[in-house]
Write a protein that holds these residues in place. Sequence first.
Motif, mmCIF file in Angstrom:
data_model
loop_
_atom_site.group_PDB
_atom_site.id
_atom_site.type_symbol
_atom_site.label_atom_id
_atom_site.label_comp_id
_atom_site.label_asym_id
_atom_site.label_seq_id
_atom_site.Cartn_x
_atom_site.Cartn_y
_atom_site.Cartn_z
ATOM 1 N N ILE A 48 -59.581 -21.015 4.182
ATOM 2 C CA ILE A 48 -58.783 -20.209 5.209
ATOM 3 C C ILE A 48 -57.603 -19.328 4.677
ATOM 4 O O ILE A 48 -57.520 -18.162 4.813
ATOM 5 C CB ILE A 48 -58.416 -20.804 6.467
ATOM 6 N N ASN A 49 -56.825 -20.395 3.966
ATOM 7 C CA ASN A 49 -55.361 -19.590 3.466
ATOM 8 C C ASN A 49 -55.775 -18.566 2.374
ATOM 9 O O ASN A 49 -54.940 -17.445 2.363
ATOM 10 C CB ASN A 49 -54.491 -20.618 2.787
ATOM 11 N N TYR A 52 -56.764 -15.382 4.379
ATOM 12 C CA TYR A 52 -55.752 -14.807 5.022
ATOM 13 C C TYR A 52 -54.678 -14.182 3.861
ATOM 14 O O TYR A 52 -54.189 -13.024 4.183
ATOM 15 C CB TYR A 52 -54.905 -16.047 5.788
ATOM 16 N N LYS A 56 -53.218 -10.437 3.840
ATOM 17 C CA LYS A 56 -51.905 -10.147 4.358
ATOM 18 C C LYS A 56 -50.995 -9.712 3.367
ATOM 19 O O LYS A 56 -50.205 -8.628 3.508
ATOM 20 C CB LYS A 56 -51.352 -11.670 4.421
ATOM 21 N N SER A 104 -52.237 -13.166 11.484
ATOM 22 C CA SER A 104 -51.191 -14.396 11.228
ATOM 23 C C SER A 104 -51.501 -15.104 12.635
ATOM 24 O O SER A 104 -51.468 -16.611 12.353
ATOM 25 C CB SER A 104 -49.858 -13.783 11.600
ATOM 26 N N ARG A 107 -54.661 -17.293 11.997
ATOM 27 C CA ARG A 107 -54.520 -18.249 11.176
ATOM 28 C C ARG A 107 -53.642 -19.488 11.720
ATOM 29 O O ARG A 107 -54.260 -20.747 11.529
ATOM 30 C CB ARG A 107 -53.555 -17.801 9.993
ATOM 31 N N LYS A 108 -52.750 -19.211 12.588
ATOM 32 C CA LYS A 108 -51.900 -20.241 13.355
ATOM 33 C C LYS A 108 -52.989 -21.120 14.038
ATOM 34 O O LYS A 108 -52.835 -22.430 13.894
ATOM 35 C CB LYS A 108 -50.833 -19.909 13.983
ATOM 36 N N CYS A 110 -55.968 -21.487 14.248
ATOM 37 C CA CYS A 110 -56.979 -21.874 13.367
ATOM 38 C C CYS A 110 -56.519 -23.417 12.669
ATOM 39 O O CYS A 110 -57.124 -24.498 12.767
ATOM 40 C CB CYS A 110 -57.627 -21.208 12.201
ATOM 41 N N ARG A 127 -63.549 -23.885 9.800
ATOM 42 C CA ARG A 127 -63.395 -22.986 8.589
ATOM 43 C C ARG A 127 -64.197 -21.687 8.756
ATOM 44 O O ARG A 127 -63.793 -20.578 8.613
ATOM 45 C CB ARG A 127 -63.638 -23.530 7.443
ATOM 46 N N CYS A 130 -63.029 -19.302 11.486
ATOM 47 C CA CYS A 130 -61.652 -18.759 11.455
ATOM 48 C C CYS A 130 -62.023 -17.634 10.155
ATOM 49 O O CYS A 130 -61.324 -16.566 10.515
ATOM 50 C CB CYS A 130 -60.715 -19.919 10.750
ATOM 51 N N LEU A 134 -61.133 -13.643 10.540
ATOM 52 C CA LEU A 134 -60.301 -13.041 9.886
ATOM 53 C C LEU A 134 -60.948 -11.613 9.294
ATOM 54 O O LEU A 134 -60.303 -10.720 9.371
ATOM 55 C CB LEU A 134 -59.722 -13.921 8.490
#
Length: 336
Positions: A48-49, A52, A56, A104, A107-108, A110, A127, A130, A134
Motif C-alpha cells: 500500500i505504501n 501511495y 504522493k 493521504s 492511506r490512514k 487503510c 490491501r 486500498c 488509491l
Amino acid sequence: MASPFENISKLPTYEELKEIISNRYRKLNQKLEISKEMSIKAKEIARINMVYDVLKNYFEKTIYTLPHVDRLHPFYLDLLDLVVGVNEYRKSIIRLSKALRILSNIRKECLNIMRLAKKSHELAEVRRSCIGRLLSVMKRNRKYIDFLASIIFKLKTIPSIDPETPTVIVAGMPQVGKSTLVKTISTAKPKISPYPFTTKNLILGHIIGPHYKFQAIDTPGLLDRPLSERNPIELQAIMALKHVKGVIVYLFDVSITSYYTLEQQLHVLSDIEKSFNKRIIVALNKIDAMDKNKTDKLVQILENKGYVEIFRISALKGLGIVELKNKLIFELKAIT
Ligand SMILES: Nc1nc2c(ncn2[C@@H]2O[C@H](COP(=O)(O)OP(=O)(O)OP(=O)(O)O)[C@@H](O)[C@H]2O)c(=O)[nH]1
Ligand SMILES: [Mg+2]
C-alpha cells in the motif's frame, strides 16, 4: 533571474504513472516473496505504501515546483496564459492538491483497518481494496494529470527574462540586424531560447558595468511587422513585453540592400510608438553599406517626428556602438 518555470518537476502522464506503479509493484513483490523476517501484515502495508508514495511524490513535486499564479510577475502571467491557459493551470493544480489530501486520508484509513485484520486473506483483501481506492483517485484526476504532464515541457521553454531588470528591447523589421546588435552590446555570451508563438529564437544578453546590470533582448518575429497584421495570440505574446521594464531601440536598415522600404520600416515604428509606453531610441544600422539618399531622407522624417538624437551604427563592424551603448546605459540607469 531564472524563469519561474525553469526548475519545475516533470510529471508522468496517467498511463506512464500506471506503468511506473505496476513495474515497482512487480519488483517489490519479488523482494517481499524472498523476505523471511517480514510478517504478512508488514508486507501488505509495504505494498500500500509503495503505491501511495509514488503518487504522493509525483503530485507533491508538481504542486510545489509549479509557481503559484498569484505570485507570478505580469510578464510571466501573460506568457503562462498564452502557452497553457491560466484557468486550466490553476484548476489542475488545485485538483492535484485535493487528490493528495484524499490519498493521504485513504492511506490512514487503510492502515487502521489493516491493524484490525488478522487472517492473511483479510489482510490481502484490505490491501486490494486500498490500492484500488488509491488508483481510482488517480484515475478520477486523469484529465488534470495529463494536462499538467503535457504543459511542463512547454513551460520550461519560456525564456528567462527578469522583467524587473532594466532592459534594452531591440525592435525592427526582419534582417535589420537586431540579433547582431544584441550580441555586440552584450557582455557575456548571449542566451538563446524560443519565445512563444514565434519560429525564431530570442537572444538575451547582459550589459554589465561596475555598478549596473542590464539586459538586452531582441524580439524575434515580434516587433518586426505591423501589429494590425497579427492574430490575437501573437499580439498577446508581443504585449507581454509591455511588462518588461526598459527602453526600446528601433533599428532601421539603411543599407543599399535592405529588404524593406523606409515606408514599411516607419510604419512598424509608428505601431510600436502607439502600443508601447516606453522610451524609443532610433538607430540607423548598416552604415558601412549605407544608401546616402535613403539615410538623409529618413533622418529628415525622424527629425520631423520629434527624434532629436538619431544614432548611426554598424552592428556588424562595431561603428557608433559606444555612443549608442552610452546612451542606453544612461537611459536605463534613469529607470532603475
Ligand atoms: N553590412 C552590414 N550587415 C549587417 C549589419 N548588421 C547586421 N548585418 C547583417 O544583416 C543580416 C541580418 O542580421 P541579424 O542580426 O540576423 O538581423 P535580425 O534583425 O536579427 O534578423 P531576424 O532575426 O531575421 O529578424 C546578417 O547577415 C548580418 O550579418 C551591419 O551593421 N552592416
Ligand atoms: Mg534575429
